[in-house]
Scaffold this active site. Sequence first.
Site, short mmCIF file in Angstrom:
data_model
loop_
_atom_site.label_atom_id
_atom_site.label_comp_id
_atom_site.label_asym_id
_atom_site.label_seq_id
_atom_site.Cartn_x
_atom_site.Cartn_y
_atom_site.Cartn_z
N ASP A 153 38.09 -68.35 34.91
CA ASP A 153 38.04 -66.96 35.35
C ASP A 153 37.31 -66.88 36.68
O ASP A 153 36.21 -67.44 36.83
CB ASP A 153 37.28 -66.10 34.34
CG ASP A 153 38.12 -65.73 33.13
OD1 ASP A 153 39.28 -66.17 33.05
OD2 ASP A 153 37.61 -65.00 32.26
N LYS A 205 45.52 -60.81 34.07
CA LYS A 205 45.60 -60.20 32.75
C LYS A 205 46.28 -58.83 32.78
O LYS A 205 46.03 -58.02 33.68
CB LYS A 205 44.19 -60.03 32.16
CG LYS A 205 43.46 -61.34 31.88
CD LYS A 205 42.09 -61.07 31.28
CE LYS A 205 41.29 -62.35 31.10
NZ LYS A 205 41.87 -63.21 30.05
N GLY A 261 33.38 -63.57 26.20
CA GLY A 261 32.18 -62.98 26.77
C GLY A 261 30.91 -63.21 25.98
O GLY A 261 29.88 -62.61 26.29
N ARG A 264 41.11 -74.10 13.91
CA ARG A 264 41.24 -74.70 12.58
C ARG A 264 42.25 -73.93 11.73
O ARG A 264 43.01 -74.53 10.96
CB ARG A 264 39.88 -74.75 11.88
CG ARG A 264 38.93 -75.79 12.46
CD ARG A 264 37.75 -76.04 11.54
NE ARG A 264 36.80 -76.99 12.09
CZ ARG A 264 36.92 -78.32 12.02
NH1 ARG A 264 37.98 -78.85 11.42
NH2 ARG A 264 35.99 -79.11 12.54
N GLY A 274 34.34 -68.13 24.36
CA GLY A 274 33.02 -68.66 23.99
C GLY A 274 32.73 -70.06 24.47
O GLY A 274 31.69 -70.63 24.11
N GLY A 321 35.81 -68.52 30.67
CA GLY A 321 35.64 -67.22 31.29
C GLY A 321 34.26 -67.06 31.89
O GLY A 321 33.97 -67.49 33.00
N SER A 322 33.37 -66.45 31.11
CA SER A 322 32.02 -66.15 31.60
C SER A 322 31.15 -67.39 31.70
O SER A 322 30.13 -67.38 32.40
CB SER A 322 31.36 -65.13 30.66
OG SER A 322 32.24 -64.08 30.35
#
Length: 299
Positions: free
Chosen positions: A24, A81, A153, A165, A219, A240-241
């Site tokens: 990102d 997005k 996030g 999983r 995450g 992302g973050s």
Amino acid sequence: MKKIGTELLKRGFAKMVKHGVVMDVTNPEQARIAEDAGAAAVMALERVPADIRAEGGVSRMSDPEMILEIKDEVSIPVMAKARIGHFVEAQALESLGIDMVDESEVLTPADEIHHIDKNAFDIPFVCGARNLGEALRRIDEGAAMIRTKGEAGTGDVIEAVKHMRAVNEGIAKVVGYYEMGCDRELVQMARNELKVPMDLVYEVAELKRLPVVNFAAGGIATPADAALMMQLGCDGVFVGSGIFKSGNPEERARAIVEATYNYDKPDVIAEVSKNLGEAMVGINVDAIPEKELLAKRGI
């Protein structure tokens, strides 16, 4: 109606970024850092998921001018997005000449029932999934790539692990029925649990995997997180973050790329994890009220 030639081309593009990292970025400078670090592609957006979560409000497609500035800065593929169900945002993004649209639960959904008919587009789409049923429904709609939803996030990888999983367990169940000749059970599973056509279920059974590439997202904040998801069977990762909310974005970006490529080499993971500075502080998923969970959007 599916356009078979176009479908093959779209899936082919998705395979081009296999084993890579999609990062990102919110401006051309970050895009340059990502490309220099070895990113396979960048996701152009105005706010990373951590900021979207913190600031609240309605989150929409990013400013096309910002997306074009990022596109002009780098030579690697650029993604952006669109809101779930917002086919006009997707049309606008396709007109910009970007490489892939993410129909994303990170943005505020535009439709609680319908996703975008991705078969109607020439541009490939990536969509999130928490289990095999969600993954196959998005593929049936035309998605060329699947990713775990995780919980964007947060910097907490637990939901991405859970979703990968769950997909793996669903595939194992389909393959088990298929190899035992349990056609009746497969039909019931397709109709009642997965809610997709039988030909898609048979394709999974024969391939023993999803028919499109499956990336990890949501995450991922450390090289070890990336390697964990790859060892669970992912074809690549979205970050992302986790990069630009960390203490040393340049080094962390390079380290995550190295870890994704060398996911089965613990010595490499240990080496690239040294001296990266502070990772994003993040949020424990357990501390988030259920109504604020992003992964529940779009089933």
